[in-house]
Design an enzyme around this catalytic site. Structure first.
Site, PDB file in Angstrom:
ATOM      1  N   LYS A 103      -0.525 -61.747  14.792  1.00  0.00           N
ATOM      2  CA  LYS A 103       0.501 -63.021  15.230  1.00  0.00           C
ATOM      3  C   LYS A 103      -0.453 -64.101  15.220  1.00  0.00           C
ATOM      4  O   LYS A 103      -0.519 -64.906  14.131  1.00  0.00           O
ATOM      5  CB  LYS A 103       1.101 -62.873  16.313  1.00  0.00           C
ATOM      6  CG  LYS A 103       2.317 -61.693  16.238  1.00  0.00           C
ATOM      7  CD  LYS A 103       1.844 -60.622  17.216  1.00  0.00           C
ATOM      8  CE  LYS A 103       2.961 -59.372  17.007  1.00  0.00           C
ATOM      9  NZ  LYS A 103       3.937 -59.152  16.358  1.00  0.00           N
ATOM     10  N   TRP A 119       9.452 -54.231  23.667  1.00  0.00           N
ATOM     11  CA  TRP A 119       8.101 -53.769  23.598  1.00  0.00           C
ATOM     12  C   TRP A 119       7.445 -53.161  24.842  1.00  0.00           C
ATOM     13  O   TRP A 119       6.767 -51.968  24.726  1.00  0.00           O
ATOM     14  CB  TRP A 119       6.943 -54.807  23.184  1.00  0.00           C
ATOM     15  CG  TRP A 119       7.276 -55.265  21.565  1.00  0.00           C
ATOM     16  CD1 TRP A 119       7.902 -56.141  21.017  1.00  0.00           C
ATOM     17  CD2 TRP A 119       6.849 -54.185  20.527  1.00  0.00           C
ATOM     18  NE1 TRP A 119       8.135 -55.889  19.657  1.00  0.00           N
ATOM     19  CE2 TRP A 119       7.238 -54.788  19.512  1.00  0.00           C
ATOM     20  CE3 TRP A 119       6.254 -53.049  20.437  1.00  0.00           C
ATOM     21  CZ2 TRP A 119       7.345 -54.104  18.152  1.00  0.00           C
ATOM     22  CZ3 TRP A 119       6.212 -52.474  19.270  1.00  0.00           C
ATOM     23  CH2 TRP A 119       6.800 -52.726  18.143  1.00  0.00           C
ATOM     24  N   ASP A 174       0.348 -57.079  28.013  1.00  0.00           N
ATOM     25  CA  ASP A 174       0.343 -57.025  26.500  1.00  0.00           C
ATOM     26  C   ASP A 174       0.557 -58.329  25.988  1.00  0.00           C
ATOM     27  O   ASP A 174       1.818 -59.011  26.426  1.00  0.00           O
ATOM     28  CB  ASP A 174       1.449 -56.047  26.161  1.00  0.00           C
ATOM     29  CG  ASP A 174       1.806 -56.305  24.662  1.00  0.00           C
ATOM     30  OD1 ASP A 174       1.199 -56.929  23.932  1.00  0.00           O
ATOM     31  OD2 ASP A 174       2.563 -55.468  23.984  1.00  0.00           O
TER      32      ASP A 174
HETATM   33  N1  PMP Z   1       3.447 -55.674  21.709  1.00  0.00           N
HETATM   34  C1  PMP Z   1       4.000 -56.647  21.177  1.00  0.00           C
HETATM   35  C2  PMP Z   1       4.538 -57.646  22.136  1.00  0.00           C
HETATM   36  C3  PMP Z   1       4.346 -56.650  19.619  1.00  0.00           C
HETATM   37  O1  PMP Z   1       5.110 -57.887  19.527  1.00  0.00           O
HETATM   38  C4  PMP Z   1       4.003 -55.746  19.011  1.00  0.00           C
HETATM   39  C5  PMP Z   1       4.161 -55.601  17.338  1.00  0.00           C
HETATM   40  N2  PMP Z   1       4.886 -56.488  16.823  1.00  0.00           N
HETATM   41  C6  PMP Z   1       3.126 -54.822  19.492  1.00  0.00           C
HETATM   42  C7  PMP Z   1       2.941 -54.598  20.879  1.00  0.00           C
HETATM   43  C8  PMP Z   1       2.916 -53.277  18.833  1.00  0.00           C
HETATM   44  O2  PMP Z   1       1.816 -53.687  17.969  1.00  0.00           O
HETATM   45  P1  PMP Z   1       1.303 -52.709  16.535  1.00  0.00           P
HETATM   46  O3  PMP Z   1       2.404 -52.733  15.800  1.00  0.00           O
HETATM   47  O4  PMP Z   1       0.042 -53.546  16.363  1.00  0.00           O
HETATM   48  O5  PMP Z   1       1.105 -51.420  17.206  1.00  0.00           O
END
Ligand code: PMP
Length: 362
Positions: A198, A104, A174
């Protein structure tokens, strides 16, 4: 637990507290005597504004958000914030610093590179993203607009056990897959953001906590929908917010408060993770290569020493009512996401299944 409900280890969208789902069902058609559903109501109605304000206040109480921060509830998911962060914090041409610990952060770096010169402060790719590099190894740039990291890498199963020290440079995190799983010292951060699907609620809403003095740093050309100050000035209602998701998130916050808040949920989460890692480490059949002090409490990844058993493991666990244990396609293997709404009983059942499967196949 309701008879037809399985144990859900999905990484997101993920398990919701059953009490919250029951409450939603009860209120779905006729919200508190209004004769309509909350999702059919204007976001400008006094009833919805009260719901939004209460949810925001409860989130701030849970995380002990200090007064000099603003909490926003936005659309667009975590991925939209990957772009919003440089747009709101970095002047044109100013370098931004990233600590890359997995999938990520890599995604976020790709997005940031379109908008700013990116300096990689540290990266654990060569170690298969199996550790958080200690801060002693990091190389900050001289004039970074901010330092960015991912508190918990959902796919790599890697979590920071410390808050980096970046002096006066704003720290951006994040926190999507670990927020509200334990207390966090908000005052150490410039910005905290998290997609909801989550530990907060259903997909479709994103929480962004911004220290107010940072609002001045936005570029003049930031689109309004990405502009934190525009959202702050309008109580996150500069356009239609994801009302139903906001309402559901508010119910999750009440559920957490009733459970005793983050200090109490921390104890449960610590126990859940410790017993699952213990089960993995005490067997040669299951493996987890993440360094011990970098292991995620929320996303426990593991592989079977002999991959020929993967298919049977997934088929039999699903048949036993243990759902969504398949690891992310980028990583392979297995992953048990054990967020707040995943009970200790679910984790115990998984551990029993794993040892039973090992006995039959090991
Ligand atoms: N950051 C992390 C740590 C994630 O786990 C995720 C999605 N699993 C995201 C960002 C992206 O989020 P989204 O799909 O809501 O854009």
């Amino acid at each position: 637990m309701h008879m037809n409900r399985a144990y859900n280890f999905s990484a997101g969208p993920s398990a919701m507290p059953e009490e919250v789902l029951l409450r939603v069902r009860e209120e779905l058609l006729d919200w508190r005597g209004m004769g309509l559903s909350i999702m059919e109501m204007s976001h400008r109605s006094k009833e919805f504004i009260a719901v939004a304000e209460q949810a925001t206040a409860d989130f701030n109480t849970l995380l002990e958000v200090p007064k000099d921060y603003t909490t926003l509830f936005l659309q667009g998911g975590g991925s939209t914030q990957f772009a919003a962060v440089p747009l709101n914090l970095a002047a044109a041409g100013q370098t931004v610093d990233y600590v890359n610990t997995g999938y990520w952060t890599s995604k976020s770096i790709t997005e940031a590179k379109r908008l700013a010169p990116v300096n990689i402060v540290a990266c654990s790719r060569e170690q298969g993203f199996s550790r958080v590099p200690p801060q002693s190894e990091w190389k900050f740039s001289d004039n970074a607009a901010y330092v960015y990291y991912t508190l918990n890498e959902t796919i790599d199963g890697v979590e920071f056990s410390f808050i980096p020290d970046t002096g006066p440079v704003p720290l951006v995190v994040d926190a999507s897959s670990t927020i509200l799983s334990r207390p966090l010292d908000v005052s150490r951060f410039g910005v905290i953001f998290a997609s909801a699907q989550k530990n907060i609620g259903p997909a479709g809403i994103t929480v962004v906590v911004v220290r107010k003095d940072l609002f001045d740093q936005a570029r003049p050309d930031v689109p309004a929908t990405l502009h934190w100050l525009v959202h702050a000035a309008n109580e996150s209602m500069s356009n239609t917010p994801p009302t139903f998701a906001w309402y559901l998130s508010g119910l999750v916050f009440k559920w957490l408060i009733a459970k005793g808040g983050l200090k109490e949920i921390e104890k449960i989460n610590q126990r859940k993770a410790a017993k699952l890692y213990k089960a993995i480490d005490s067997s040669d059949f299951y493996l987890n290569a993440v360094e011990h002090d970098s292991r995620s409490w929320m996303n426990v990844i593991f592989s079977l020493a002999d991959a020929k058993f993967n298919k049977a493991f997934l088929e039999q666990s699903t048949a036993a009512g243990l759902l969504n244990l398949k690891g992310h396609r980028a990583k392979g293997g297995m992953r048990a996401s054990i967020y707040n709404a995943v009970s200790e009983e679910a984790v115990d059942t998984l551990i029993d299944f794993m040892s039973d499967f090992e006995r039959k196949n090991g």
